[in-house]
Design a protein around this motif. Sequence first.
Motif, mmCIF file in Angstrom:
data_model
loop_
_atom_site.group_PDB
_atom_site.id
_atom_site.type_symbol
_atom_site.label_atom_id
_atom_site.label_comp_id
_atom_site.label_asym_id
_atom_site.label_seq_id
_atom_site.Cartn_x
_atom_site.Cartn_y
_atom_site.Cartn_z
ATOM 1 N N ALA A 94 0.859 4.138 -2.711
ATOM 2 C CA ALA A 94 0.303 5.217 -2.888
ATOM 3 C C ALA A 94 1.502 6.455 -3.012
ATOM 4 O O ALA A 94 1.520 7.593 -3.313
ATOM 5 C CB ALA A 94 0.631 5.586 -1.223
ATOM 6 N N GLU A 110 1.030 -0.727 -0.006
ATOM 7 C CA GLU A 110 -0.333 -0.350 0.343
ATOM 8 C C GLU A 110 1.027 0.945 -0.018
ATOM 9 O O GLU A 110 0.902 2.472 -0.679
ATOM 10 C CB GLU A 110 -0.741 -0.153 1.285
ATOM 11 N N LYS A 111 1.992 1.307 0.886
ATOM 12 C CA LYS A 111 3.505 2.262 0.865
ATOM 13 C C LYS A 111 3.423 2.230 -1.089
ATOM 14 O O LYS A 111 3.657 4.181 -0.860
ATOM 15 C CB LYS A 111 3.993 2.499 1.679
#
Length: 162
Positions: A59, A55-56
């Motif tokens: 993002a 997810e990082k």
Amino acid sequence: MESFLHLSTGGFLERVAARTPAPGGGAVAAMTAASAAALVAMASRFTDWPAGPAEKLRARLEPLADADAAAYTEVLAAYRMPKDDPSRRGRINEALRLATEVPREVATTARAVAVLADDLAERGNRNLVGDVRVAALLARAAAEAADELVAINERAVRLPGT
């Protein structure tokens, strides 16, 4: 400029296909790598692995599509300056230099996605191996595409008389 993240997939593809210079290859590479990261995050959740790392990366990749389009718009603006303007060559070189930073970040981040995908393919949920292998392939393709854009922009900086 409206963020590409707020467009539907079809809307983004329409923007890419339009007779406009941006979004182009860099934005597509960023969105492809972000899609790969999303697949890794999904597979992580089904494997009970932490999805946070994927997810990082996602993002980080998502805004790079917009950033690439903005950087390329600056390159075009520099090339549109009058040829007799003494600051033109410097502005072109600076715009091209900045335009290498976004795809370089896409390439680096996409490679990190591929590493996560490879690890998940080896040790994750066997039912999702196809998804993570697709993620790894897409991430590597995005990294290679972004590397190519960096090389093109770096060569253009050295071209005299533009």
